[in-house]
Design a protein around this motif. Structure first.
Motif, PDB file in Angstrom:
ATOM      1  N   ARG A 115       0.859  -1.196   0.000  1.00 33.74           N
ATOM      2  CA  ARG A 115       0.000   0.000   0.000  1.00 33.74           C
ATOM      3  C   ARG A 115       0.893   1.243   0.000  1.00 33.74           C
ATOM      4  O   ARG A 115       1.828   1.340   0.766  1.00 33.74           O
ATOM      5  CB  ARG A 115      -0.896  -0.013   1.222  1.00 33.74           C
ATOM      6  N   HIS A 116       0.441   2.148  -0.868  1.00 35.18           N
ATOM      7  CA  HIS A 116       1.336   3.274  -1.111  1.00 35.18           C
ATOM      8  C   HIS A 116       1.295   4.293   0.037  1.00 35.18           C
ATOM      9  O   HIS A 116       2.206   5.087   0.191  1.00 35.18           O
ATOM     10  CB  HIS A 116       0.918   3.993  -2.417  1.00 35.18           C
ATOM     11  N   ASP A 117       0.293   4.129   0.801  1.00 37.11           N
ATOM     12  CA  ASP A 117       0.124   5.159   1.832  1.00 37.11           C
ATOM     13  C   ASP A 117       0.438   4.606   3.222  1.00 37.11           C
ATOM     14  O   ASP A 117       0.190   5.245   4.231  1.00 37.11           O
ATOM     15  CB  ASP A 117      -1.300   5.709   1.796  1.00 37.11           C
ATOM     16  N   VAL A 118       0.918   3.399   3.259  1.00 35.03           N
ATOM     17  CA  VAL A 118       1.189   2.796   4.571  1.00 35.03           C
ATOM     18  C   VAL A 118       2.685   2.521   4.655  1.00 35.03           C
ATOM     19  O   VAL A 118       3.286   1.943   3.735  1.00 35.03           O
ATOM     20  CB  VAL A 118       0.402   1.484   4.764  1.00 35.03           C
ATOM     21  N   GLU A 119       3.203   2.920   5.731  1.00 36.24           N
ATOM     22  CA  GLU A 119       4.637   2.708   5.935  1.00 36.24           C
ATOM     23  C   GLU A 119       4.873   1.288   6.424  1.00 36.24           C
ATOM     24  O   GLU A 119       4.184   0.798   7.300  1.00 36.24           O
ATOM     25  CB  GLU A 119       5.173   3.727   6.950  1.00 36.24           C
ATOM     26  N   VAL A 123      11.734  -5.097   6.024  1.00 35.30           N
ATOM     27  CA  VAL A 123      11.967  -5.239   4.569  1.00 35.30           C
ATOM     28  C   VAL A 123      10.772  -5.909   3.921  1.00 35.30           C
ATOM     29  O   VAL A 123      10.180  -6.824   4.488  1.00 35.30           O
ATOM     30  CB  VAL A 123      13.226  -6.080   4.308  1.00 35.30           C
ATOM     31  N   LEU A 124      10.447  -5.396   2.756  1.00 34.73           N
ATOM     32  CA  LEU A 124       9.344  -5.990   1.978  1.00 34.73           C
ATOM     33  C   LEU A 124       9.750  -7.428   1.591  1.00 34.73           C
ATOM     34  O   LEU A 124      10.881  -7.674   1.122  1.00 34.73           O
ATOM     35  CB  LEU A 124       9.115  -5.138   0.735  1.00 34.73           C
ATOM     36  N   GLU A 125       8.771  -8.339   1.737  1.00 33.46           N
ATOM     37  CA  GLU A 125       9.133  -9.766   1.552  1.00 33.46           C
ATOM     38  C   GLU A 125       9.746 -10.063   0.170  1.00 33.46           C
ATOM     39  O   GLU A 125      10.776 -10.747   0.058  1.00 33.46           O
ATOM     40  CB  GLU A 125       7.901 -10.646   1.788  1.00 33.46           C
ATOM     41  N   PRO A 126       9.086  -9.598  -0.887  1.00 34.63           N
ATOM     42  CA  PRO A 126       9.694  -9.930  -2.208  1.00 34.63           C
ATOM     43  C   PRO A 126      11.113  -9.373  -2.326  1.00 34.63           C
ATOM     44  O   PRO A 126      11.995 -10.033  -2.888  1.00 34.63           O
ATOM     45  CB  PRO A 126       8.756  -9.246  -3.199  1.00 34.63           C
ATOM     46  N   GLU A 127      11.300  -8.182  -1.780  1.00 33.22           N
ATOM     47  CA  GLU A 127      12.635  -7.601  -1.881  1.00 33.22           C
ATOM     48  C   GLU A 127      13.642  -8.406  -1.061  1.00 33.22           C
ATOM     49  O   GLU A 127      14.804  -8.564  -1.430  1.00 33.22           O
ATOM     50  CB  GLU A 127      12.599  -6.154  -1.404  1.00 33.22           C
ATOM     51  N   GLN A 128      13.106  -8.939   0.073  1.00 29.66           N
ATOM     52  CA  GLN A 128      14.013  -9.772   0.877  1.00 29.66           C
ATOM     53  C   GLN A 128      14.440 -11.039   0.110  1.00 29.66           C
ATOM     54  O   GLN A 128      15.601 -11.444   0.116  1.00 29.66           O
ATOM     55  CB  GLN A 128      13.310 -10.153   2.187  1.00 29.66           C
ATOM     56  N   VAL A 129      13.431 -11.629  -0.553  1.00 26.55           N
ATOM     57  CA  VAL A 129      13.725 -12.858  -1.314  1.00 26.55           C
ATOM     58  C   VAL A 129      14.720 -12.546  -2.437  1.00 26.55           C
ATOM     59  O   VAL A 129      15.723 -13.230  -2.639  1.00 26.55           O
ATOM     60  CB  VAL A 129      12.421 -13.451  -1.865  1.00 26.55           C
ATOM     61  N   LEU A 130      14.381 -11.468  -3.148  1.00 33.12           N
ATOM     62  CA  LEU A 130      15.252 -11.127  -4.278  1.00 33.12           C
ATOM     63  C   LEU A 130      16.649 -10.765  -3.793  1.00 33.12           C
ATOM     64  O   LEU A 130      17.663 -11.136  -4.408  1.00 33.12           O
ATOM     65  CB  LEU A 130      14.647  -9.959  -5.059  1.00 33.12           C
ATOM     66  N   GLY A 131      16.698 -10.067  -2.653  1.00 35.51           N
ATOM     67  CA  GLY A 131      17.994  -9.682  -2.130  1.00 35.51           C
ATOM     68  C   GLY A 131      18.825 -10.886  -1.739  1.00 35.51           C
ATOM     69  O   GLY A 131      20.028 -10.955  -2.016  1.00 35.51           O
ATOM     70  N   MET A 132      18.163 -11.827  -1.098  1.00 35.08           N
ATOM     71  CA  MET A 132      18.913 -13.027  -0.706  1.00 35.08           C
ATOM     72  C   MET A 132      19.404 -13.797  -1.933  1.00 35.08           C
ATOM     73  O   MET A 132      20.502 -14.340  -1.964  1.00 35.08           O
ATOM     74  CB  MET A 132      18.021 -13.928   0.159  1.00 35.08           C
ATOM     75  N   PHE A 508      12.205  -4.373  -9.299  1.00 33.05           N
ATOM     76  CA  PHE A 508      10.960  -4.834  -8.677  1.00 33.05           C
ATOM     77  C   PHE A 508      10.072  -3.637  -8.327  1.00 33.05           C
ATOM     78  O   PHE A 508       8.873  -3.616  -8.637  1.00 33.05           O
ATOM     79  CB  PHE A 508      11.277  -5.645  -7.413  1.00 33.05           C
ATOM     80  N   ARG A 509      10.659  -2.658  -7.727  1.00 30.10           N
ATOM     81  CA  ARG A 509       9.888  -1.509  -7.273  1.00 30.10           C
ATOM     82  C   ARG A 509       9.323  -0.729  -8.478  1.00 30.10           C
ATOM     83  O   ARG A 509       8.148  -0.343  -8.498  1.00 30.10           O
ATOM     84  CB  ARG A 509      10.767  -0.578  -6.434  1.00 30.10           C
ATOM     85  N   ASP A 519       3.931   6.434  -9.121  1.00 28.14           N
ATOM     86  CA  ASP A 519       5.347   6.776  -9.146  1.00 28.14           C
ATOM     87  C   ASP A 519       5.979   6.077  -7.958  1.00 28.14           C
ATOM     88  O   ASP A 519       5.465   6.151  -6.839  1.00 28.14           O
ATOM     89  CB  ASP A 519       5.504   8.288  -9.009  1.00 28.14           C
ATOM     90  N   PRO A 520       7.095   5.352  -8.173  1.00 34.12           N
ATOM     91  CA  PRO A 520       7.686   4.663  -7.043  1.00 34.12           C
ATOM     92  C   PRO A 520       7.978   5.603  -5.877  1.00 34.12           C
ATOM     93  O   PRO A 520       7.966   5.161  -4.728  1.00 34.12           O
ATOM     94  CB  PRO A 520       8.985   4.117  -7.645  1.00 34.12           C
ATOM     95  N   ALA A 521       8.172   6.858  -6.175  1.00 34.94           N
ATOM     96  CA  ALA A 521       8.472   7.795  -5.092  1.00 34.94           C
ATOM     97  C   ALA A 521       7.254   8.054  -4.215  1.00 34.94           C
ATOM     98  O   ALA A 521       7.376   8.496  -3.066  1.00 34.94           O
ATOM     99  CB  ALA A 521       8.992   9.117  -5.689  1.00 34.94           C
ATOM    100  N   ASN A 522       6.048   7.764  -4.795  1.00 33.57           N
ATOM    101  CA  ASN A 522       4.826   7.981  -4.044  1.00 33.57           C
ATOM    102  C   ASN A 522       4.444   6.797  -3.173  1.00 33.57           C
ATOM    103  O   ASN A 522       3.452   6.839  -2.448  1.00 33.57           O
ATOM    104  CB  ASN A 522       3.674   8.295  -4.993  1.00 33.57           C
ATOM    105  N   VAL A 523       5.193   5.689  -3.349  1.00 35.70           N
ATOM    106  CA  VAL A 523       4.899   4.530  -2.512  1.00 35.70           C
ATOM    107  C   VAL A 523       5.778   4.632  -1.272  1.00 35.70           C
ATOM    108  O   VAL A 523       7.028   4.623  -1.396  1.00 35.70           O
ATOM    109  CB  VAL A 523       5.210   3.221  -3.280  1.00 35.70           C
ATOM    110  N   ILE A 524       5.101   4.729  -0.161  1.00 37.85           N
ATOM    111  CA  ILE A 524       5.828   4.986   1.076  1.00 37.85           C
ATOM    112  C   ILE A 524       6.705   3.786   1.445  1.00 37.85           C
ATOM    113  O   ILE A 524       7.827   3.930   1.933  1.00 37.85           O
ATOM    114  CB  ILE A 524       4.834   5.288   2.223  1.00 37.85           C
ATOM    115  N   ALA A 525       6.196   2.572   1.090  1.00 38.71           N
ATOM    116  CA  ALA A 525       6.961   1.362   1.432  1.00 38.71           C
ATOM    117  C   ALA A 525       8.297   1.312   0.690  1.00 38.71           C
ATOM    118  O   ALA A 525       9.237   0.650   1.119  1.00 38.71           O
ATOM    119  CB  ALA A 525       6.129   0.121   1.111  1.00 38.71           C
ATOM    120  N   PHE A 526       8.313   2.011  -0.454  1.00 41.08           N
ATOM    121  CA  PHE A 526       9.550   1.985  -1.241  1.00 41.08           C
ATOM    122  C   PHE A 526      10.547   3.042  -0.789  1.00 41.08           C
ATOM    123  O   PHE A 526      11.589   3.232  -1.426  1.00 41.08           O
ATOM    124  CB  PHE A 526       9.227   2.215  -2.722  1.00 41.08           C
TER     125      PHE A 526
END
Lengths: 579, 247
Positions: A115-119, A123-132, A508-509, A519-526
Motif C-alpha cells: 500500500r502506497h500510503d502505509v509505511e 523489509v518488503l518480503e519480495p525484496e528480501q527474497v530477491l535480495g537473498m 521490482f519496485r 510513481d515509485p516515489a509515491n509509494v511509502i513502502a519503497f
C-alpha cells in the motif's frame, strides 16, 4: 534481525549463505550450484541461447572484419577463456532473477501491495527474497571463479608434470641410443679390421678341361641341332622354281656318287636353300649359344655363396646378380626359339600341302595350254617346257609334303630331342665354365646389418631429441601459464557484478509502481533503502599455489640440464641443441 | 677366332668361282638340220623308221647342240613347218653342269614332242608334192647360221622330188648333168660347204633309186659337199652313224 540489507560477515560468502531457496517458488530457475533442473518454460530458451552462443556467434565469413568475439575467443589458454563461461552463467542467472523480480512485482501489484500510503516496518518480503537470491548469486559467482581458476592451475600443473616425465624419458632414451650406437660403431670397426684366417681362392675350375673337346662337342651339338631343324626351315621358306629344278637335277646327279649320295644330296640341298640355311644356321647357333651361356650362368649362380666366402660377399652378390639375369634371359630365349620351332613344325604339313595344291593347279593349266597348242610347233615347245617344269616342281613338293607330314607326326619327339640338345649345350657350358673372384672387394657379412642398425639408431636419436625438446618446450609453456594464472586476480570485476545485482530490487519496485500507475516515489513502502549489502571482497586475494609447483620447476630445470648434457654427445647431427 | 674360320671359307669360295671361268674355249655344240619327208610316196614303215632314227638322234644330243626340224617343202602355197632350237652352250666342255643337263633333257622332251607332231600320219595323207630342192635351200640357210658348229644335214626322205619342175617318179624324168650345170651357172644351187649330209629312207635297190642317188651325188657336189655311199641309205638303225667319216 539480520537481513540482506544489513552487512554480512565475510564468512557468509565463503561458506554459503544462510539464505537459500525455500522450495516454494517453482517458477524460479535459480540454482545454487548451477546444476538445477530447468523448468520447461526456460528450457527451450536456454537451449536457444546456447545454440546462439555456440553456432550463431561464429564469425561471418562475408564480414569484411573479423567478429569481435572471435578475437576474444582466440586465446584458449588465458584467464578470459576460463572466466568466459562463468560470466555467461552469471548473466543468465541474473536475467532469470530480473524476470522473477518482474513477476513478483506484477503479483504484488494485482493485489495493490504494498500500500502506497502505509509505511512498512521491515523489509518488503519480495525484496528480501530477491535480495537473498542476489547475495547467493554473488557468492556462487565468486566461488565458481576461484574454483575454475584453481582447477585450471591444477590441470596445468598435472600437464607440466607429465611433460617433465616425457622429457626425462626422451632424454634417457637418447642416452640409451647413444650408448647403443657407440657399441655398434665398435662392432663395425672390429669387423672392418677382421681378416680371414684362411684366405682361400674364391672361384672354381672347369669340370671338363679340354678346350679341343669342348669345341668338338659344341660343333657336334650345332650340327645335330642344324640337321634336326634345317628341313623345317627348308619347308617353311619357299624356294625359287629354278632352284627347285636344280635341286632335283642335282639329286639325280648325286646318285652316281653311290655311298656319298646321301651327304651330297643333303649338302646340295642346304646350299640350294640358302635362305633356309642361313635362318636355320642362325637359329641353331643362337640356340646352342643360349644353351651354353645359360649353363655357364647357372654354374656362376649355384657355385658361389656369400656365406661361404664372406670377404668376397659383395663381389659374389654382384656376380650372381649379373649371371642370374643372363640365366633368365637365356632361358627365356631358349623357350622362345624352341616354341617357334615347335609351332613351325606343327604347321609345315599344311604349308607343304597348300604348295602341292597350287602346283597341281599350275600343272593342270600347263597341260590345258599344251593341248590347246595343237600342232603349232612354237606354242608346243613353250607349253611343253611349262608342263615339264610344273611336273618337276610338283614332284619336289609332293616329296616335301610327305616329309612334312612325317615331321609333324613326330613333332613332340623332335621337341624332346631339341630340349635334350639344349640341355646338352647347357651342360657343356656348365662344365666348361671357369671363374676366379679372388680379386675381391667384399667385407664381413655382419657389417651390413650393423650399418643398417646404426642408421636406425641415429634416426631414433634424432626422434628422441626432437621429442625431448618438444616436451621441455611444452613444460616451460605450462609453467608460464601457471604463473600467469596465479597472478591474474580474476575477482577484480566483483564491483561490476554487485552493481548489476543491486538493480534487481530497483527493477521490482519500478515494475510494481508502473503496473499500478504510481510513481515509485509515491509509494511509502519503497522509501526504505534498496541497497543490498554484499560482503567485501579482497580483489587481490591470491589463488592457491600448487604445492608441487616449485618441485616441478626444479625438476624441469634438472631435466633441461640433463638433456643438454646428453645432447652434447648423443645427437648425431653437428649442431648441438641448447637448453 | 671367328675371322680365322670365316676367311678360309670365303677364300675357298673365291677359288671355286675362279675355276668356273676356265681358259679352255667352251664346246660350241653340233648343229643337226633334219629334213622330214612325210609325203605319200613313203609308206608307214618308212615313216616309223625315220621317226625312230630322229628320236635316236635326239637322244644323242649333247649340251650345246642345235637342232632344226624342217618339214620337206610340199610345193604350192602350203608353207613347210619348221622348228629350230638349241640348248645353251656349256660353260665347260666335257663337264656339263646339272642345270645344263636338266635343260638338255627338257630340250629333248620338247624335240620329241615336235617330232611326233611333224610325223603326224593324218597330215601325211594330204601331202601330194615333195620339194627337196626348196628344203635344201632352207637347210643351207640354217647351216650358214651355224657358223663354227659342225653341221649335219639329215634327210629323212626317199629323195624323190615331186614338184612341177622336177618329177622323179619316173627314171626318165630325172634331170641330167646339164640341168645341174645350168642351175650352178645360175647360182641356184644352195651352198653346203662343210655340211655333212646323211640320207636315210632313200631307195637304193632299184634302177630308179640308183639314178636318183647318182643325181643327188652330182647335185651335192655342185653344192660343195659330198654324200658318201654309207650315208645314202634306206635305213639307219644306229643314230651314232648319223655322221661323216673324219668329222
Amino acid at each position: 534481525m539480520a537481513n540482506i540489507f544489513s552487512p554480512p560477515t565475510s564468512n557468509d560468502v565463503v561458506k554459503g549463505g544462510r539464505f537459500g531457496r525455500n522450495g516454494t517458488d517453482h517458477s524460479s530457475a535459480f540454482s545454487l550450484n548451477g546444476d538445477y533442473p530447468r523448468t520447461p518454460r526456460f528450457q527451450w530458451a536456454g537451449g536457444v541461447a546456447r545454440f546462439w552462443d555456440k553456432y550463431m556467434s561464429l564469425p561471418n565469413p562475408f564480414w569484411a572484419k573479423p567478429h569481435p568475439d572471435a578475437i576474444d575467443d582466440g586465446d584458449e589458454n588465458g584467464v578470459y577463456a576460463i572466466t568466459r563461461r562463468t560470466d555467461y552463467w552469471f548473466n543468465r542467472e541474473l536475467a532469470q532473477l530480473e524476470q522473477e523480480a518482474k513477476l513478483l512485482a506484477a503479483e504484488w501489484a494485482e493485489k495493490g501491495l504494498p500500500r502506497h500510503d502505509v509505511e512498512r516496518v521491515g523489509v518488503l518480503e519480495p525484496e528480501q527474497v530477491l535480495g537473498m537470491k542476489c547475495l547467493e548469486l554473488f557468492r556462487q559467482w565468486r566461488k565458481r571463479v576461484r574454483t575454475k581458476m584453481q582447477d585450471q592451475i591444477q590441470s596445468r600443473s598435472a600437464a607440466l608434470n607429465r611433460l617433465i616425465g616425457e622429457s626425462r624419458a626422451e632424454s634417457n632414451a637418447l642416452e640409451a641410443t647413444a650408448n647403443e650406437r657407440k657399441n655398434t660403431r665398435s662392432q663395425i670397426e672390429a669387423f672392418q679390421q677382421f681378416k680371414e684366417s684362411d684366405p682361400s681362392r674364391v672361384g672354381y675350375d672347369r669340370i671338363f678341361k679340354s678346350s679341343f673337346g669342348f669345341w668338338i662337342f659344341a660343333g657336334i651339338l650345332t650340327v645335330a641341332e642344324f640337321t634336326a631343324n634345317f628341313p623345317v626351315f627348308r619347308l617353311l621358306l619357299p624356294m625359287d622354281s629354278t632352284l627347285v629344278q636344280l635341286a632335283s637335277t642335282l639329286g639325280e646327279a648325286a646318285e652316281s656318287h653311290t655311298w656319298l649320295a646321301g651327304p651330297l644330296v643333303l649338302f646340295q640341298d642346304i646350299l640350294l636353300h640358302f635362305e633356309a640355311f642361313l635362318v636355320a644356321l642362325i637359329a641353331v647357333v643362337i640356340l646352342v649359344l643360349l644353351g651354353k651361356t645359360t649353363g655357364s650362368s647357372a654354374r656362376s649362380v649355384v657355385a658361389f655363396s656369400a656365406k661361404e666366402s664372406p670377404m668376397a660377399a659383395t663381389t659374389i652378390r654382384a656376380h650372381r646378380r649379373q649371371h642370374l639375369f643372363v640365366f633368365i634371359v637365356g632361358f627365356l630365349g631358349i623357350v622362345s626359339v624352341l616354341s617357334f620351332l615347335y609351332f613351325s613344325r606343327a604347321q609345315i604339313a599344311e604349308t607343304a600341302q597348300s604348295r602341292v595344291h597350287s602346283d597341281s593347279v599350275s600343272l593342270a593349266q600347263a597341260q590345258l595350254d599344251q593341248q590347246a597348242a595343237g600342232t603349232d610347233l612354237a606354242k608346243t615347245a613353250a607349253t611343253t617346257q611349262r608342263v615339264t617344269d610344273a611336273n618337276r616342281t610338283l614332284r619336289q613338293h609332293l616329296d616335301d609334303a610327305a616329309y612334312a607330314i612325317t615331321v609333324q607326326r613326330i613333332n613332340n619327339a623332335i621337341v624332346l630331342l631339341n630340349i635334350g640338345l639344349v640341355l646338352a649345350a647347357m651342360t657343356l657350358g656348365f662344365v666348361y665354365k671357369r671363374e676366379d673372384l679372388t680379386d675381391r672387394q667384399g667385407e664381413h657379412p655382419a657389417l651390413r646389418p650393423l650399418r643398417a642398425r646404426l642408421q636406425i639408431l641415429e634416426r631414433e636419436a634424432l626422434g628422441h631429441a626432437r621429442g625431448a625438446r618438444i616436451s621441455m618446450s611444452g613444460a616451460a609453456a605450462e609453467a608460464g601459464r601457471i604463473n600467469h594464472l596465479l597472478e591474474s586476480h580474476p575477482l577484480r570485476e566483483w564491483q561490476g557484478k554487485q552493481d548489476r545485482l543491486q538493480s534487481v530490487i530497483l527493477q521490482f519496485r519500478g515494475e510494481n509502481a508502473r503496473i499500478r500507475g504510481l510513481d515509485p516515489a509515491n509509494v511509502i513502502a519503497f522509501a526504505q533503502p534498496s541497497t543490498i549489502l554484499f560482503p567485501e571482497v579482497n580483489e587481490d586475494e591470491e589463488l592457491r599455489r600448487p604445492t608441487e609447483f616449485n618441485q616441478l620447476l626444479q625438476q624441469l630445470s634438472e631435466v633441461e640440464t640433463e638433456f643438454a648434457r646428453v645432447a652434447a654427445y648423443a645427437i648425431p647431427s653437428g649442431t648441438q641443441p641448447t637448453k | 677366332m671367328k675371322l680365322s674360320l670365316v676367311f678360309p671359307f670365303f677364300a675357298l669360295l673365291a677359288v671355286g668361282c675362279d675355276n668356273a671361268v676356265g681358259s679352255e674355249p667352251p664346246y660350241q655344240g653340233h648343229s643337226y638340220i633334219v629334213g622330214i619327208d612325210i609325203s605319200g610316196s613313203r609308206n608307214r614303215t618308212e615313216l616309223d623308221e625315220s621317226k625312230k632314227l630322229l628320236d635316236g638322234v635326239i637322244d644323242h644330243l649333247q649340251v650345246g647342240d642345235h637342232l632344226t626340224l624342217i618339214e620337206v617343202y610340199q610345193g604350192g602355197r602350203v608353207p613347210a613347218r619348221q622348228w629350230s632350237d638349241s640348248t645353251r652352250t656349256p660353260r665347260k666342255s666335257g663337264a656339263p653342269t646339272a642345270s645344263e643337263k636338266r635343260r638338255l633333257e627338257d630340250f629333248k622332251e620338247i624335240a620329241r614332242m615336235q617330232t611326233s607332231i611333224l610325223f603326224d600320219s593324218a597330215r601325211a595323207k594330204g601331202i601330194l608334192s615333195t620339194d627337196i630342192f626348196g628344203t635344201l635351200s632352207r637347210a643351207a640357210d640354217y647351216a650358214k647360221a651355224s657358223r663354227n658348229r659342225g653341221t649335219t644335214l639329215l634327210l629323212l626322205s626317199d629323195m624323190m622330188n615331186e614338184t612341177p619342175d622336177v618329177m622323179m617318179t619316173h627314171q626318165a624324168d630325172i634331170p641330167g648333168n646339164r640341168w645341174i650345170r645350168e642351175l650352178a651357172a645360175e647360182k641356184r644351187i644352195p651352198r653346203l660347204e662343210g655340211v655333212c649330209v646323211v640320207v636315210a629312207g632313200a631307195d637304193v635297190t632299184t634302177e630308179r633309186g640308183a639314178a636318183i642317188r647318182d643325181f643327188w651325188d652330182k647335185y651335192f657336189e655342185a653344192a660343195s659337199t659330198h654324200v658318201s655311199p654309207d650315208n645314202y641309205r634306206n635305213m639307219i638303225s644306229d643314230p651314232a652313224e648319223v655322221a661323216c667319216s673324219g668329222s
